[in-house]
Design a protein around this motif. Structure first.
Motif: not given
Ligand SMILES: Cc1ncc(COP(=O)(O)O)c(C=O)c1O
Length: 350
Positions: A245, A248-249, A254-255, A266, A269, A271, A340
């Protein structure tokens, strides 16, 4: 875990009891305690756990069950197996059943609402219970993907009259093969699930038609061994989710929707982005495997009476835009960084 599991497997093989032995009883006791339920009944799959739960609630022909439009096929097909009709309901931003849309779908035939704790998230138990009370419905929880999650004081597996777990090899608590469990506080429902899993047998008599849906002792023993690591694995997946998170913020994606009251399991995950397929190809080329959960919402399946996409805008948009990034407890920090970085490179911001 091979070195830890090998002696366990050898012990069960030497015991000669391959089904319904002490390994299954121990796992059932531990699952019930962890989920705060009176009974856990292990069965051969999460699919059977859902089906037996529905039958145990008395759901059958002529009944309707509210089901989220996005889930694994078994959620809706278990309802069809009972002879009842799954009434598909669009999802909320977190991909859980949208209770406002569910309210519009209630008819005089509606008997139950099936809450799927998708991707390891949790619906608000108080809202679900209020909803069910207002419309006089039973609550059935599909917690196949959420073992280890909590909403406040409510663990996954404790919501409503009955919950179903899955131990399929992709799940956060996975068997060497298939497996599942029914969780309930209701003595009659528990006894019914026990009958259904073995040919309708009770006290040595065959009192109704049943199935052969037993969890092998070997699977139960492996699950019990994994149960000891499960809390630590859950913490690791939470750390990985936080790491992803944060990394990639700043990207135009859209997370996963986060509710601070939820301790997420979890399982996935997920997105969302418009150029989902292009990102999936880019990641595949970079050696990062991804999947789409789920590319076909139930409303597109003939099996459930296909309906147009525009009746299910959130589920349809999710199907076009969702991408599951790798998340599991064995990922190293470096691997998470590599995932990431590969996503960031797609956006040209590495
Ligand atoms: C949400 C959900 N429900 C039900 C099931 C069915 O479980 P099983 O594969 O153990 O039959 C699964 C998983 O496979 C699932 O993800």
């Amino acid at each position: 875990m091979a070195p830890e599991l090998t002696p366990i497997v050898a012990r069960v093989l030497a015991s000669g009891q391959m089904l319904q032995g002490p390994e299954v009883a121990r796992l059932e006791a531990d699952l019930a305690a962890l989920c705060g339920r009176k009974h856990a009944i292990c069965v051969a799959s999460g699919t059977d756990a859902l089906f037996f739960s529905l039958v145990g609630l008395g759901i059958g022909p002529g009944d309707e069950v509210l089901v989220p439009d996005v889930s694994f096929i078994a959620t809706a097909s278990a309802v069809v197996r009972t002879g009842a009709r799954p009434v598909l309901v669009d999802v909320d931003p977190g991909c859980l059943i949208d209770l406002c849309r569910a309210a519009e779908a209630v008819t005089e035939r509606t008997r139950a609402i099936l809450i799927v704790q998708l991707f390891g998230a949790m619906a608000d138990p108080a809202r679900v219970c209020d909803f069910a009370e207002r419309y006089g419905l039973q609550v059935l929880e599909d917690a196949a993907q959420a073992f280890g999650a909590r909403f406040g004081s409510t663990p996954a597996g404790a919501l409503g009259a009955v919950s179903a777990l899955s131990f399929d090899p992709m799940k956060v608590l996975s068997a060497p093969g298939s497996g599942g469990a029914v969780l309930t506080d209701d003595d009659d429902l528990a006894a019914h699930a026990r009958r259904l899993r073995y040919h309708g047998r009770e006290d040595g008599r065959y009192v109704e038609l049943g199935y052969n849906s037993q969890l092998p002792s070997l699977a139960a023993a492996v699950l019990s061994a994994k149960l000891e690591h499960h809390p630590a694995w859950t913490v690791t997946r939470r750390e990985i989710a936080a790491q992803l998170s944060a990394a990639l913020s700043d990207l135009p994606i859209e997370q996963p929707a986060l509710d601070p009251r939820v301790e997420h399991a979890w399982h996935k995950f997920v997105i969302r982005l418009d150029r989902r397929d292009a990102l999936a190809s880019h990641l595949a080329a970079a050696g990062v495997p991804t999947m789409v959960h789920y590319p076909r919402p139930f409303h597109r399946e003939e099996l459930f009476g296909a309906q147009p996409d525009d009746h299910f805008p959130a589920a349809s948009s999710h199907a076009h835009r969702a991408l599951s990034l790798p998340i599991h407890a064995q990922l190293t920090d470096e691997e998470v960084e590599r995932i990431a970085l590969a996503v960031r490179r797609f956006f040209g911001v590495a």
